[in-house]
Design a protein around this motif. Sequence first.
Motif, short mmCIF file in Angstrom:
data_model
loop_
_atom_site.label_atom_id
_atom_site.label_comp_id
_atom_site.label_asym_id
_atom_site.label_seq_id
_atom_site.Cartn_x
_atom_site.Cartn_y
_atom_site.Cartn_z
N LEU A 1 -0.77 -11.22 2.21
CA LEU A 1 -0.73 -10.83 0.79
C LEU A 1 -1.09 -9.36 0.61
N ASP A 2 -2.16 -8.92 1.27
CA ASP A 2 -2.56 -7.51 1.17
C ASP A 2 -1.47 -6.58 1.69
N THR A 3 -0.86 -6.95 2.81
CA THR A 3 0.19 -6.12 3.40
C THR A 3 1.36 -5.96 2.45
N MET A 4 1.82 -7.06 1.85
CA MET A 4 2.96 -6.99 0.95
C MET A 4 2.62 -6.24 -0.33
N ARG A 5 1.42 -6.47 -0.85
CA ARG A 5 1.00 -5.75 -2.07
C ARG A 5 0.94 -4.25 -1.80
N ASN A 6 0.40 -3.87 -0.65
CA ASN A 6 0.32 -2.45 -0.31
C ASN A 6 1.71 -1.85 -0.09
N LEU A 7 2.61 -2.63 0.50
CA LEU A 7 3.98 -2.15 0.74
C LEU A 7 4.66 -1.78 -0.58
N VAL A 8 4.66 -2.69 -1.54
CA VAL A 8 5.40 -2.45 -2.78
C VAL A 8 4.70 -1.45 -3.70
N ARG A 9 3.41 -1.24 -3.52
CA ARG A 9 2.68 -0.28 -4.35
C ARG A 9 2.66 1.12 -3.74
N ASP A 10 3.11 1.26 -2.52
CA ASP A 10 3.15 2.57 -1.87
C ASP A 10 4.12 3.47 -2.63
N PRO A 11 3.70 4.68 -2.99
CA PRO A 11 4.59 5.58 -3.75
C PRO A 11 5.91 5.88 -3.03
N ARG A 12 5.94 5.73 -1.72
CA ARG A 12 7.17 5.99 -0.97
C ARG A 12 8.12 4.79 -0.97
N PHE A 13 7.65 3.63 -1.46
CA PHE A 13 8.51 2.44 -1.49
C PHE A 13 9.59 2.65 -2.54
N ALA A 14 10.86 2.55 -2.12
CA ALA A 14 11.98 2.86 -3.01
C ALA A 14 12.57 1.64 -3.69
N GLY A 15 12.10 0.44 -3.36
CA GLY A 15 12.70 -0.77 -3.90
C GLY A 15 12.05 -1.25 -5.18
N ASN A 16 12.66 -2.28 -5.76
CA ASN A 16 12.12 -2.94 -6.95
C ASN A 16 11.27 -4.15 -6.58
N PHE A 17 11.39 -4.62 -5.33
CA PHE A 17 10.67 -5.80 -4.87
C PHE A 17 10.75 -5.84 -3.36
#
Length: 157
Positions: A102-118
């Motif tokens: 859960l922490d890994t996925m939350r950090n992935l999508v909240r990273d400013p470099r993440f370009a996706g919507n989900f």
Amino acid sequence: MRITVAPDQTGKLIAALGRAGVRETGGQLFGEQLAPSDFRVTHLTVQARPGTVSRFVVDLMQAARDAIAFFHRTNHTYGRYNYIGEWHSHPSFAVQPSGTDLDTMRNLVRDPRFAGNFAVLMITKIDGAALSAAAWVFDPRGQESTVNLEVEVEQGH
């Protein structure tokens, strides 16, 4: 959201789980958007280096190479073909995300470099002779929910 895993990718997934045995394994999910909130996994990667009995760690260099190769094959048609998320196995545990997952996925999508919507997290295991799998979607706004996951198998299996 609905995610369908194409039959050839299910075969690839089952083979990877068999090779990994009691060790966790994983990779990335790429595919095609069929309609709003409806995606088909057309390419599932399998990380060369498996994890341990209780942990899987993404090889970021391999993940980047796999993503570049997928986007090149799909002519960078991001509106139709794109990254869907991550997958890994829980051979010794329930097909549920751990706190670390859960922490890994939350950090992935909240990273400013993440370009996706989900990003989707799919967790799998071989349960007896059957494949068990479940998936969850995470978005940068903090929304999380289960995914309607359909895993197709090749005819004759």
